[in-house]
Design a protein around this motif. Structure first.
Motif, short mmCIF file in Angstrom:
data_model
loop_
_atom_site.label_atom_id
_atom_site.label_comp_id
_atom_site.label_asym_id
_atom_site.label_seq_id
_atom_site.Cartn_x
_atom_site.Cartn_y
_atom_site.Cartn_z
N HIS A 490 -13.71 36.20 -66.44
CA HIS A 490 -12.77 35.21 -66.98
C HIS A 490 -12.01 34.52 -65.85
O HIS A 490 -11.94 33.29 -65.79
CB HIS A 490 -11.79 35.92 -67.93
N GLY A 493 -13.83 32.24 -63.67
CA GLY A 493 -14.11 31.00 -64.39
C GLY A 493 -13.10 29.92 -64.07
O GLY A 493 -13.44 28.73 -64.03
N HIS A 494 -11.84 30.32 -63.83
CA HIS A 494 -10.82 29.33 -63.46
C HIS A 494 -11.16 28.63 -62.16
O HIS A 494 -10.81 27.47 -61.95
CB HIS A 494 -9.46 30.00 -63.35
N LEU A 498 -12.55 25.95 -65.33
CA LEU A 498 -12.32 26.31 -66.72
C LEU A 498 -10.85 26.66 -66.94
O LEU A 498 -10.20 27.24 -66.07
CB LEU A 498 -13.20 27.49 -67.13
N ASP A 500 -7.84 28.37 -69.78
CA ASP A 500 -7.71 29.34 -70.85
C ASP A 500 -7.84 28.66 -72.20
O ASP A 500 -7.41 27.52 -72.39
CB ASP A 500 -6.34 30.04 -70.77
N MET A 732 -13.14 32.90 -72.32
CA MET A 732 -11.94 32.25 -71.80
C MET A 732 -10.79 32.35 -72.80
O MET A 732 -9.67 31.96 -72.48
CB MET A 732 -12.20 30.79 -71.45
N CYS A 753 -18.69 26.25 -71.86
CA CYS A 753 -18.31 26.83 -70.57
C CYS A 753 -19.55 27.15 -69.74
O CYS A 753 -19.57 26.91 -68.53
CB CYS A 753 -17.47 28.09 -70.78
#
Length: 779
Positions: A490, A493-494, A498, A500, A732, A753
């Protein structure tokens, strides 16, 4: 209007504990006003702005004797005698800033005690790097009622000017009440007012003492242990990936330990390797498995003197097993009733019955912490893992990162310093089994990801020697827990843009809209309106499903007669076959203009292909430079492929879903029959969020679960309303699920995503993720 908001910088929001004989800090020296003309301290506001303070108890009422608040400065003065029991125990000072008809308020809480029983420094021994920019002990106190408080809040965070009153002082004095001294300034110095340490040497010990002089006459000593500078080189270990020779072309993830002692090294390394192995191999966190050759995973060993994490919240003992117990954080923010509800006039507790503690802090390498000191208005959740604000400096951290080297001795740490290409791919693995984590923005750029090792809901504690507070018991190092592995997925992913996909309260502010323009998986409502109506034709993830995609090595060459030669990166052309219907598309994905018209593949000889245009539209080869994509979309059935009449490209957002949103003018989480453009209902949406905006019997199937349908769902970027996400469930939004007593299972990345991550790092994997999406695509 110029005022935007009020804020307490750094640690200035935390509660202050006072006793008779002292005066609190001037709150107008701590409070800052965010202003369009420049932020200002509250004692020097812009013209036309007024600042005032008031207590939220009735001054002079029964039980409030000895406590007064200055309405101009916010100073709280406590004198003896206090009222007999019941008496004022804690209250809020309400700060009010007015500009014309606009009013802004914020709060700061004060606790009143009859006397200080003891105080001590924590950790009892603190490692101090030579040349350190920011580091200091925490000064804890226990009061006569058995409660704990952080007296570091009595000290200014920076050396005050002569007129500043950013500190607690003795009545009649203009100097800070707490005085700091060192036994060996040549080893470790200390600023007398702030307690900030100076790393003068790289070896040796110094005794640092915090003293509260007469009439209190209490001292608290601690040991400062000098060590080498932060830029002492540390050698990296490659966990997996293409290797140090490929750093320039890879996504490089750095895993660091905090709170792991020398005895814990093997456990940390096993844990780090286990997380990486799961990311590289498990389909649950796809597309990391498909992108494994694009990632380098590295780790560096940094030893902590003591095990654990800084648990900075108030904790409540949840059992009573002698000197050892379990404790959980307890929220101390202002309740829903606001200022009027946050005042207590009651009988003080007794030490024998008090189960609330501030825990002692360990001497860990990077001083990672869970949560923040108690405050009336919180900045973060209780289990957000971030560096300790008094023991961490961004430039010190960059010095450490910049000195990292590969096994050949080449300095490679510039990849991770602020401004480096991998500045937002630093994963801090913190030694506690208490569930927590966080993705922290550095200033002005970069991120660090704080991760704990398990999902337990408590700390283990024990009495400290001599009754000086409570210590954390070091946790055992677990095997790789699902939570650790999926949290890594997760949070990383940022670093691929990406955001939240969960809410948290309120509506997306208009000031945040522009910052989301390049984010692939959330979209503000304001960008989806046509004539005030929700318009699904404007959804940003109306991207074509892709059978194949390759990256151009150079712009196409016009061979004449509607024929073009295309050079792709090595190996990319081999995916394509003669007869594929393709288009050109620019990158990055979200901001790219519309793809080109169609072409058909007439020959393939990797890395070269030839294409023939299927339309007479003008095609400008310069519009598609190296790095652009050649894409082969998934199509609806072809009406007559023999005459080159092909079906429409299929989008991630199915046409029937788009039509339903446009017919109802509502997101998919709205109820069937709800009025068009209904007010937001995003607060408290379930996870997974089902697609309920379909008449009975018309919910698309497949997919198996309506929450898998790609469309629009409220919640995102930690706001409930005025922002949408693509599906009802994604990693996410939440990482795992499972009924009580059963093993947890991992959620997956949604198709949007996955698409964005693959498009960014390796577009050749588009076909693989579309194979997964095909069975879930509405029919």
């Amino acid at each position: 209007m110029t005022v935007r908001s009020l804020f307490w910088p750094r640690e200035a929001a935390q509660d202050v504990h006072l006793v008779p004989g002292v005066v609190g800090p001037r709150l107008d020296h701590l409070l800052h006003i965010e202003d369009t003309l420049g932020n200002r301290r509250a004692d020097n506001p812009q013209a036309g702005v007024t600042v005032s303070f008031r207590e939220n108890f009735v001054a002079g009422a029964a039980g409030t004797a000895g406590v007064t608040v200055n309405g101009t400065t916010g100073e709280v003065t406590v004198t003896a005698p206090l009222s007999a029991s019941p008496r004022l125990l804690d209250f809020l000072v309400v700060a009010t800033v007015r500009e014309g008809a606009s009013t802004f308020t914020t709060h700061k809480r004060f606790h009143i005690h009859s006397s200080i029983t003891r105080m001590w420094l924590t950790p009892d021994t603190l490692t101090v790097h030579q040349g350190v920019r920011r580091n200091r002990f925490t000064l804890l106190a226990e009061f006569a009622d058995g409660l704990f408080g952080d007296l570091t809040a009595w000290c200014p965070e920076t050396s005050p000017s002569g007129a500043d009153r950013t500190f607690v002082r003795l009545s009649g004095s203009v100097s800070p009440a707490i005085v700091w001294t060192t036994s060996a300034a040549a080893t470790t110095g200390v600023a007398s007012a702030t307690g900030l340490l100076t790393g003068a040497a790289n070896t040796g010990n110094a005794t640092i003492t915090a003293t509260l002089p007469a009439p209190f006459s209490i001292s608290a000593p601690g040991t400062a242990k000098a060590t080498g500078p932060w830029n002492t080189p540390v050698t990296l270990t490659l966990i997996d990936g293409p290797g140090f020779g490929a750093l320039a072309d890879s996504v490089n993830v750095l895993i660091l330990p905090d709170g792991f002692t020398a005895a814990d090294r093997a456990g940390f390394e096993k844990l780090a390797r286990g997380i990486v192995t799961r990311l590289r191999k498990r389909r649950r966190t796809r597309p990391y498995d498909l992108l494994k050759d694009k990632f380098n995973y590295c780790m560096a060993w940094v030893e902590s003197a003591q095990a654990g994490i800084n648990a900075r919240e108030v904790t409540r003992r949840s059992n009573a097993s002698g000197t050892r117990a379990e404790a959980r954080e307890t929220d101390t923010a202002v309740p829903a009733g606001g200022a009027a509800a946050a005042v207590h006039i009651a009988a003080p507790s007794t030490p024998a019955t008090n189960d609330l503690f501030l825990l002692n802090e360990p001497d860990s390498a990077f001083a990672y912490s869970l949560g923040e000191r108690p405050a009336a208005e919180r900045f973060s959740e209780m289990r957000v893992a971030v560096p300790h604000p008094s023991r961490f400096d961004e430039q010190d951290f960059d010095d450490f990162l910049g000195a990292l080297r590969d096994p050949a001795g080449t300095t490679v740490g510039g990849n991770w310093v602020r401004g480096g290409k991998d500045e937002d791919r630093i994963l801090m693995l913190v030694h506690t089994r208490r569930n927590g984590g966080g993705n922290r923005h550095r200033s002005p750029s970069g991120r660090t990801i704080g991760m704990t090792t398990d999902d337990e809901d408590h700390h283990r504690i024990e009495d400290a020697t001599g009754g000086l507070g409570k210590n954390l018991l070091p946790d055992t190092i677990p095997t790789v827990h699902l939570d650790a592995w999926t949290t890594a997925a997760h949070e990383l992913g940022h670093s691929m843009a990406l955001q939240d996909e969960y809410g948290g309260g309120g509506a997306l502010p208009a000031t945040r809209v522009a910052s989301l323009a390049s984010v692939p998986n959330v979209q503000p409502r304001s960008t989806l309106l046509t004539g005030g109506n929700l318009d699904a034709d404007k959804v940003k993830w109306r991207w074509p499903r892709l059978r194949r995609a390759g990256v151009l090595d150079a712009q196409p060459a016009d061979l004449g007669g509607s024929v073009y030669r295309v050079m792709l990166e090595a190996g990319h052309a081999n995916q394509f076959v003669v007869g594929d219907v393709v288009r050109f598309r620019r990158r990055p994905l979200v901001s790219a203009p519309a793809p080109s018209d169609r072409f058909i593949v007439t020959s393939v000889a990797d890395p070269e292909m030839e294409l023939e245009a299927l339309t007479a539209a003008v095609f400008t080869v310069a519009d598609f430079p190296a790095g652009s994509l050649l894409i082969c979309p998934v199509r609806a059935p072809d009406p007559d492929p023999a005459t080159r009449v092909f079906g429409d490209d299929l989008e991630l957002l199915h046409t029937t879903v788009r039509a339903r949103i446009n017919a109802t003018r509502n997101p998919l989480n709205a109820a069937d029959g709800a009025p068009a453009n209904q007010p937001c209902t995003g607060a408290g949406l379930p996870t997974p969020t089902p697609a309920t905006n379909f008449a009975a019997g018309t919910v698309p199937s497949p997919p198996r679960f309506s929450s898998w349908i790609v469309g629009l769902y409220e919640n995102g970027v930690i706001f409930d309303c005025d922002v949408y996400r693509p599906t009802g469930i994604c990693i996410m939004r939440r990482q795992q699920f499972g009924p009580p007593g059963a093993p947890d299972q991992a959620y997956q990345f949604c198709p949007v995503c996955r698409y964005a991550m693959v498009d960014l790092l390796d577009p050749t994997q588009h076909g693989r993720i579309d194979i997964d999406y095909g069975p879930r695509y509405p029919t």
